[in-house]
Design an enzyme around this catalytic site. Structure first.
Site, short mmCIF file in Angstrom:
data_model
loop_
_atom_site.label_atom_id
_atom_site.label_comp_id
_atom_site.label_asym_id
_atom_site.label_seq_id
_atom_site.Cartn_x
_atom_site.Cartn_y
_atom_site.Cartn_z
N LYS A 1 5.35 8.58 0.01
CA LYS A 1 6.61 8.03 0.50
C LYS A 1 7.14 7.12 -0.59
O LYS A 1 6.66 6.01 -0.79
CB LYS A 1 6.39 7.24 1.79
CG LYS A 1 7.64 7.12 2.69
CD LYS A 1 8.82 6.40 2.08
CE LYS A 1 8.61 4.89 2.03
NZ LYS A 1 9.86 4.19 1.52
N GLY B 1 12.31 8.44 2.75
CA GLY B 1 12.70 7.70 3.94
C GLY B 1 12.58 6.21 3.72
O GLY B 1 12.20 5.75 2.64
N GLY C 1 11.11 2.33 4.53
CA GLY C 1 9.77 1.82 4.77
C GLY C 1 9.47 1.53 6.22
O GLY C 1 8.35 1.77 6.70
N GLY D 1 7.50 4.78 6.06
CA GLY D 1 6.39 4.03 5.49
C GLY D 1 5.41 3.56 6.56
O GLY D 1 4.19 3.71 6.41
N GLU E 1 -1.44 -3.11 -4.65
CA GLU E 1 -1.01 -3.75 -5.90
C GLU E 1 0.27 -4.50 -5.57
O GLU E 1 1.31 -3.90 -5.32
CB GLU E 1 -0.80 -2.69 -6.99
CG GLU E 1 -0.75 -3.27 -8.39
CD GLU E 1 0.67 -3.59 -8.83
OE1 GLU E 1 1.05 -4.78 -8.72
OE2 GLU E 1 1.38 -2.67 -9.26
N CYS F 1 6.10 -6.52 -11.87
CA CYS F 1 5.21 -7.40 -11.13
C CYS F 1 4.28 -8.18 -12.06
O CYS F 1 3.86 -9.29 -11.74
CB CYS F 1 4.40 -6.61 -10.12
SG CYS F 1 3.52 -5.21 -10.81
N GLU G 1 7.56 -15.34 -6.87
CA GLU G 1 7.94 -14.20 -7.70
C GLU G 1 9.44 -13.97 -7.57
O GLU G 1 9.95 -13.72 -6.47
CB GLU G 1 7.18 -12.96 -7.27
CG GLU G 1 7.45 -11.76 -8.17
CD GLU G 1 6.62 -10.55 -7.78
OE1 GLU G 1 6.08 -9.90 -8.69
OE2 GLU G 1 6.53 -10.26 -6.58
#
Length: 464
Positions: A170, A201, A203, A207, A245, A279, A371
């Protein structure tokens, strides 16, 4: 851009179960460039059933044959690199040279590494009177992000296939066209039907259905820490394995005696690459008090070269643009010194953010802790090496980092004390075999190389 109006399930494109679609927008000009189906739980279930049906045959396929098919996939990706690069540029907005070198080039390298590993990996070993077998986990649900759309797909799918697992992917809803190209490449490479399946699609629908599906054995997710927590909780309720991750707030530590100009220039380039949407970006630059102002001046000069629309692309969508601009405003409000850039949009069209550098940032500021995921660099001052280590480790994240020193031994000694999963020493080069993943809230598990392959294996021992 070409877009399929169905899902790739069981080795063929088939109609979606519902009528809803997702518009794909070029973030550079805000124009719609295509539509893909918005998959439902029914589509996910069909894909998982196809993957489950294909699993016994694929798991029993000799590793050398799996390796040959992954090698064929690598060759197709290499042959279609230009098309892939153009597609990534269109739906992500990255400058074409970056798309060619990184977004299209690195996945070929990674796929090639798993073609070699699949053929050589020790799936059996002897321990005393036992034979230890490393067997595929089963059906993998892979949920990938938009910032490196093809790389993150290959970094999950290739090791899963090498291990003997089957996959349902996905992809992120912002960059689904790249995922469709990957599905085409899988088909062209001749992988058996059902070994790889694609459901596009959102999430919250596709998801969630994939993460919670009872017949998925492992969920591999890359994205925000907040969503990672949700997926971990969902998987944990079913005692399902996860590989996560997640976010990062990586420190670029410049120790006394390091080549300051090189360290600053490489550090600025690292943060500005992919419009800061990385990231593992070194978004906190730590410099000793004696050379601090010189580093700030060097950073201001370096960032001026990153012109929006030329060397720096837009952010992926309007929501991300607004989020990053809010962080820049927050930095100013909390007292950081604006050295370059600012919250104002650099143009009227496209989701661009001005490349921004802050000085006089303290470890407790929001821009030093959270972040941002945009082209924003914070420069922090430290007094000595212990102070630098304290600041470097003072976040909830631990994904990556860098250390610069007069020699590699000094830098490596410092890096050993950092709470992070990967550290570049004096500008160390990317290694597709090195494990990538985080400490603390940056994730669970590793990607790339043999450590990445092991995430998709489970252990059985036979005693004689």
């Amino acid at each position: 851009m070409k877009a399929h109006d169905g899902m790739y399930i069981g080795g063929r494109w088939r109609p979606a179960s519902g009528p809803d679609t997702i518009a794909v927008v070029n973030p550079a000009d805000e124009e719609v460039i295509g539509h893909v189906p918005a998959g439902t739980a029914e589509d996910v279930d069909a894909a998982v059933r196809a993957a489950r049906a294909a699993f016994p045959g694929w798991a029993a396929t000799p590793p050398a044959e799996r390796a040959a098919l992954i090698g064929a996939l690598r060759d197709v990706l290499a042959a279609r690199k230009d098309e892939i690069a153009r597609t990534v540029t269109a739906e992500l907005g990255s400058p074409l040279p970056l798309s060619q070198a990184v977004h299209a080039g690195v996945p070929v390298l990674v796929a090639g590494s798993y073609a070699e590993l699949a053929a050589s990996y020790p799936f059996e070993e002897k321990l005393g009177n036992s034979t230890v077998l490393l067997e595929p986990v089963g059906v993998v649900g892979a949920i990938t992000p938009w910032n490196y759309p093809l790389h993150q797909i290959v970094a999950k799918v290739a090791p899963a296939l090498a291990a003997g697992c089957t996959v349902v992917l996905k992809p992120a809803e912002d960059t689904p066209l790249t995922a469709q190209l990957f599905a085409e490449a899988v088909h062209e490479a001749g992988l058996p039907g059902g070994v790889f399946n694609l459901v596009t699609g959102v999430g919250t629908v596709a998801g969630q259905a994939l993460a919670g599906h009872e017949d998925v054995d492992l969920v591999s997710f890359t994205g925000s820490t907040a969503v990672g927590r949700q997926i971990g909780a969902t998987a944990g309720a079913a005692v399902k394995r996860v590989a996560l991750e997640l976010g990062g707030k990586s420190a670029n530590v410049i120790l006394p005696g390091a080549d300051l100009a090189r360290a600053v220039n490489v550090g600025v380039a690292n943060v500005m690459s992919n419009s800061g949407q990385t990231c593992s970006a070194w978004t906190r630059m730590l410099v000793d008090a004696e050379r601090y102002e010189e580093a700030v001046s060097l950073a201001a000069t370096a960032v001026a070269k990153y012109v929006p629309g030329e060397r720096v692309g837009p952010l992926v969508n309007a929501k991300q643009q607004a989020r990053v601009r809010d962080y820049i405003t927050k930095g100013v409000e909390e007292g950081a010194r604006l050295v370059a850039g600012g919250p104002e949009a650099p143009g009227e069209r496209g989701y661009y953010v001005s490349p921004t550098v802050f000085a006089d940032v303290t470890p407790d500021m929001t821009i030093a802790q959270e972040e941002i995921f945009g082209p924003v660099l914070s420069i922090l001052r430290y007094e000595d090496a212990d102070d630098a280590l304290r600041i470097a480790n003072d976040t909830v994240y631990g994904l990556a980092g860098a250390v610069w020193a007069a020699d590699d031994e000094t830098a490596a000694a410092f890096a050993r004390r950092m709470d992070t999963g990967q550290v570049d020493i004096n500008g160390g080069r990317f290694n597709p075999l090195a494990p990538f993943g985080g400490y603390k809230q940056s994730g669970v598990g590793r990607e790339l190389g043999p450590h990445g392959l092991s995430e998709y294996l489970q252990t059985k021992s036979l005693q004689f």
